[in-house]
Design an enzyme around this catalytic site. Structure first.
Site, short mmCIF file in Angstrom:
data_model
loop_
_atom_site.label_atom_id
_atom_site.label_comp_id
_atom_site.label_asym_id
_atom_site.label_seq_id
_atom_site.Cartn_x
_atom_site.Cartn_y
_atom_site.Cartn_z
N CYS A 50 -0.12 3.91 2.64
CA CYS A 50 0.28 3.48 3.99
C CYS A 50 1.69 3.95 4.32
CB CYS A 50 0.21 1.96 4.10
SG CYS A 50 -1.43 1.25 3.88
N CYS A 79 0.83 -1.21 0.00
CA CYS A 79 0.00 0.00 0.00
C CYS A 79 0.86 1.26 0.00
CB CYS A 79 -0.92 -0.03 1.22
SG CYS A 79 -1.77 1.52 1.57
#
Length: 302
Positions: free
Chosen positions: A75, A72
């Protein structure tokens, strides 16, 4: 978080994993991971350690769960920011990092559909959440608002290693939980109500009361009411909404009551409005389906 979040499942899974591995409750962290000790501001959490590091800890200290994944991109922007904020928070809250791919049990419990997802836990219950990358000022405002609401109900960060821990669990809560575990729902509800009335800031007791009252009522309905409820029958429509919500269909449940609000007047309309507001209390107010239903309710009323 889609529907009610049942975190007890994780506690059961963690116990099973610990027994299978014949390991202590607190496991050693992976190489390069934070130590996970009581004084740490950032901890790595797994399915096996969730009960101890998140649920149990949240009785004393606000726990902010960072649900992330290695693949991700966002993230990688959000997680370092949260880590820095946690280190600077002076123990007001702790950041619990969860790799959703490595810990599917936690991801399932929170109904994760995308990452990053951040959930605040206090007194064993989710109290707020957001998705995606947010500016630091906005996150800080979110945290400040949560702490203003729940801080008084928390006992503070765990004591440093070597110092005595906070007092043991409230015996009233322990007794109420034992009643619940034994299947005495009415007795448990009465016990939790007594605690909630005596301590209005006890979030755990208040939350359990709301959920038990709802489950008690919803389980008393014939599931067939969803199909047989007449459009003008307010009691039947409210019962159908309960059954839908118990079946993890909150949008449909809310729409049933909204339709009743739109087509009734006087006491019937007020009863429907009151019930809808009560059901909202079972969820994080930031849930998209709660926000949407609140807007529809306002439009229906005004």
């Amino acid at each position: 978080m889609s529907g009610a979040v049942d975190l007890s499942v994780l506690a059961e899974r963690a116990d099973a994993q610990r027994r299978a591995a014949n390991a202590p409750a607190s496991q050693a962290p992976a190489d390069g991971a934070p130590a996970g000790g009581a004084a740490d501001a950032v901890i790595d959490v797994t399915d096996a350690t969730f009960q101890t590091e998140v649920i149990d800890r949240s009785a004393r200290q606000l726990v902010v769960v960072d649900l992330w994944a290695t693949w991700c991109g966002p993230c990688k922007q959000l997680s370092p920011l949260l880590e820095s904020m946690a280190q600077a928070a002076g123990g007001q809250w702790v950041l619990a990092k969860v790799d959703v791919d490595a810990n599917p049990g936690i991801a399932q419990a929170f109904g994760v559909q995308s990452v990053p997802m951040v959930v605040a836990i206090a007194a064993g219950q989710p109290v707020a959440a957001f998705n995606g990358v947010q500016p630091q000022a906005q996150i800080q405002g979110w945290l400040d608002e949560i702490l203003a609401k729940v801080g008084g109900a928390l006992t503070g960060a765990p004591a440093p290693e070597g110092q005595p821990e906070e007092p043991e669990e409230d015996p009233r809560m322990v007794a109420a939980e034992e009643l619940l575990n034994s299947g005495d729902i009415d007795g448990a509800l009465a016990a939790y109500r007594a605690v909630a009335e005596a301590e209005p800031n006890n979030l755990e007791a208040a939350s359990v009361v709301r959920n038990l009252e709802f489950v008690n009522r919803a389980q008393g309905h014939d599931p067939g009411i969803v199909e047989t409820a007449a459009p003008g029958d307010v009691d039947a429509q409210l019962a159908a909404a309960d059954v839908l919500l118990l079946g993890q269909r909150p949008e449909e449940a809310f729409e049933r009551i909204l339709a009743t609000v739109r087509t009734t007047t006087g006491d019937d309309r007020d009863r429907a409005r009151t019930r809808l507001l009560e059901l909202f209390e079972l969820f994080d107010p930031a849930e998209p389906f709660v926000v949407s239903a609140r807007r529809k309710l306002a439009a229906a009323l005004y």
